[in-house]
Design an enzyme around this catalytic site. Structure first.
Site, PDB file in Angstrom:
ATOM      1  CD  GLU A 132      49.130 144.410  95.002  1.00  0.00           C
ATOM      2  OE1 GLU A 132      48.283 144.751  95.844  1.00  0.00           O
ATOM      3  OE2 GLU A 132      49.057 143.334  94.373  1.00  0.00           O
ATOM      4  CG  MET A 274      51.926 139.970  92.046  1.00  0.00           C
ATOM      5  SD  MET A 274      50.906 141.075  93.059  1.00  0.00           S
ATOM      6  CE  MET A 274      50.095 142.010  91.767  1.00  0.00           C
ATOM      7  CG  ASN A 276      52.217 139.632  88.472  1.00  0.00           C
ATOM      8  OD1 ASN A 276      52.309 140.715  89.005  1.00  0.00           O
ATOM      9  ND2 ASN A 276      52.870 138.558  88.900  1.00  0.00           N
ATOM     10  CG  HIS A 308      43.618 135.037  97.039  1.00  0.00           C
ATOM     11  ND1 HIS A 308      42.718 135.613  97.899  1.00  0.00           N
ATOM     12  CD2 HIS A 308      44.465 136.042  96.669  1.00  0.00           C
ATOM     13  CE1 HIS A 308      43.001 136.902  98.047  1.00  0.00           C
ATOM     14  NE2 HIS A 308      44.071 137.180  97.312  1.00  0.00           N
ATOM     15  CD  GLU A 309      47.492 135.571  94.569  1.00  0.00           C
ATOM     16  OE1 GLU A 309      47.262 136.594  93.893  1.00  0.00           O
ATOM     17  OE2 GLU A 309      47.647 135.618  95.803  1.00  0.00           O
ATOM     18  CG  HIS A 312      43.408 138.869  92.896  1.00  0.00           C
ATOM     19  ND1 HIS A 312      42.639 139.904  93.395  1.00  0.00           N
ATOM     20  CD2 HIS A 312      44.246 138.505  93.910  1.00  0.00           C
ATOM     21  CE1 HIS A 312      42.988 140.151  94.643  1.00  0.00           C
ATOM     22  NE2 HIS A 312      43.950 139.321  94.988  1.00  0.00           N
TER      23      HIS A 312
END
Length: 543
Positions: A132, A274, A276, A308-309, A312
């Site tokens: 990203e 991140m 992923n 948070h991740e 997502h």
């Protein structure tokens, strides 16, 4: 090879991609001084694009690619020679002749000298990715844009002693040994995703394991991989992950969807973390905490970042962004979700004070300076410049205002509709607003100015009490200073939750002019005009 200059990208110029990639099959041969990447792309003409050209007049296929050494490319098993395609330093252009076709390519890349840490890089003896926003084009030739979603199957091959752990997105489906002390592993991700969510890790990592039983009684394996010296600092992150999974089921009805969820925490990672798909990659500082040495604040930070991740997985992965102008669609919404989570896990009051203090100190300054921009920008030259407090923190507060307007139950109905309607799609901030409107029967068209206008509006309130008429009036006046490119601002929708207190501190019943009876002692008033008068009646004393 042509060199292309960077150019300004505008939201108004968005066009759907000419082609889609239904399946992506990747094979990585990892070596110490280079990596070979073999890609097979199962592609088709996008029915939503263009003017309905016949198969004989297919538009050219323009694949993104940077810092790649092209070794071979084939179209439907026909090896192409240099005259069959055009190559620049950022694109590979081919001419398909049918509506469905397969592209096979092989490239050589150099992760060991990739100091930008974008795409696939090697650091401290380990291979890692960060794709990203536009890093995947440094791995292979591809349609590197978030609205092209594909199912990925990834095979990694590496020397077994140096790289005993081989990870990618999805579920592990096969592995084995090769000649010369090498081994391989294949991962399959059954969910459509854009290339920016691709991940690969290969190295000598240690692992902490646990499991989680979802609300539909599926058993999910949980693994946190770290460098050996960090193995004793993972338990808090694992506990935080399990709390996050439980909370997302209970509060949003969102269940995890793969057989395994992995976190990799490495010392050399150029972002905080991140999301992923199924393989979150973190900088070690965001995951590691030991009770004996880490502060309460450090523990809460780890808990929040892990959450948070993980969140997502739905707000960003299962439903993703159509284009990078919509970045707050996933980030603003997910920051709001992790803020809710932290409030529920700890003190809601303390969390709110922390968030507002951070917003006022940092984001307000951004909104007041030369870098001020809307939550959804209109243009960019380099998308990395828009990973800002405005997109994340202000974007979160915009989502919070929607919840204030529609209420907790209405917000849950709206989020349920959003996920149900757009699962597996790349969508826009407008689609999120539309789901909230449709689920609650409200009109949020004026509210959308929060996404298109920059700057911090100022709300001034003056009061007047009429003892004889027993009325209490509040006059609200809103204004917003000019920001770069936006001189005159239209009024925002500003929800104000208020109550009135009597002299003894008692809450007074609220009845607006024209209402039949007094209602609750607190209510939300929508301020929609530059100047707006709100009058309460039957107010026995000056509040």
């Amino acid at each position: 090879m042509r060199t292309e200059q960077p150019k300004m990208i505008y939201l108004k110029d968005y066009q759907a991609p000419d082609y889609l990639i239904d399946e992506t099959h990747l094979t990585f041969e990892l070596f110490d001084d280079h990596t070979l990447v073999h890609a097979q792309l199962v592609m088709r003409r996008n029915p939503a694009a263009g003017s309905g050209l016949s198969d004989a007049r297919m538009p050219p296929l323009v694949l993104d690619g940077q810092q790649l050494e092209l070794l071979s490319v084939a179209l439907d098993d026909r090896e192409l020679s240099a005259g069959d395609y055009q190559l620049s330093d950022s694109h590979l252009t081919l001419q398909p002749t049918a509506a469905s076709f397969v592209i096979d390519s092989s490239v050589r890349i150099h992760p060991e000298s990739n100091t930008a840490l974008e795409g696939l890089y090697k650091s401290s003896g380990m291979f890692c990715t960060q794709c990203e926003a536009e890093g995947f084009r440094k791995i292979t030739y591809y349609l590197d844009r978030p609205d092209v979603m594909s199912k990925f199957t990834t095979t990694l091959s590496a020397e077994q002693h140096s790289y005993p752990v081989l990870l990618s997105n999805g579920n592990p489906i096969a592995s084995g040994s090769e000649e010369g002390g090498r081994h391989w592993a294949t991962w399959e991700d059954p969910f459509m995703k854009p290339a920016y969510l691709f991940a690969l890790v290969a190295g000598d990592l240690w692992c902490v394991e646990d499991s989680f039983t979802t609300m539909s009684s599926r058993e999910v394996a949980l693994r946190i991989y770290v460098e050996p010296e960090n193995i004793d600092k993972c338990q808090h992150a694992m506990d935080s992950l399990k709390k996050s999974m439980t909370w997302d089921e209970e509060v949003y009805g969102r269940e995890y969807d793969l057989d395994i969820f992995m976190i990799v925490a490495v010392n050399d990672f150029n972002m905080g973390a991140m999301e992923n798909k199924g393989l979150n990659i973190f900088n070690s500082s965001c995951v590691l905490a030991r009770a004996e040495t880490a502060t309460d604040a450090a523990h809460q930070r780890v808990e929040a970042v892990v959450a948070h991740e993980y969140f997502h997985n739905w707000s960003g992965n299962r439903v993703t962004c159509r284009d990078w102008f919509q970045l707050s669609l996933k980030e603003g919404f997910t920051v709001f979700r992790d803020s809710q989570f932290s409030a529920d896990m700890n003190s809601a009051t303390v969390k709110r004070i922390e968030d507002v203090a951070y917003l006022r100190t940092h984001q307000f300054a951004e909104d007041a300076g030369p870098m001020a921009h809307p939550v959804r920008p209109e243009s960019f030259m380099e998308i990395s410049n828009f990973y800002t407090l405005t997109v994340y923190e202000k974007g979160s507060e915009v989502v919070r205002m929607i919840r204030t307007l529609v209420g907790d139950a209405g917000f849950r109905q709206g989020s349920d509709l959003y996920f149900e309607r757009h699962d597996g799609q790349a969508v826009t901030c407008d689609d999120f607003i539309k789901a909230m409107e449709d689920a609650n029967g409200v009109d949020l068209s004026q509210f959308k100015r929060w996404y298109s206008q920059g700057g911090t509006p100022r709300l001034v309130v003056s009061e007047a009490y009429d003892a004889a008429a027993k009325t209490y009036s509040l006059t609200f006046r809103q204004s917003c200073p000019a920001t770069p490119g936006q001189r005159d601002k239209q009024p925002f929708v500003i929800p104000v939750e208020l109550g009135l207190l009597g002299a003894q501190g008692q809450a007074l019943p609220l009845r607006l002019v024209g209402e039949a009876a007094a209602g609750a002692t607190s209510r939300v008033i929508s301020i929609t005009e530059t100047e707006q008068l709100v009058t309460f009646v039957d107010v026995a004393e000056q509040p």
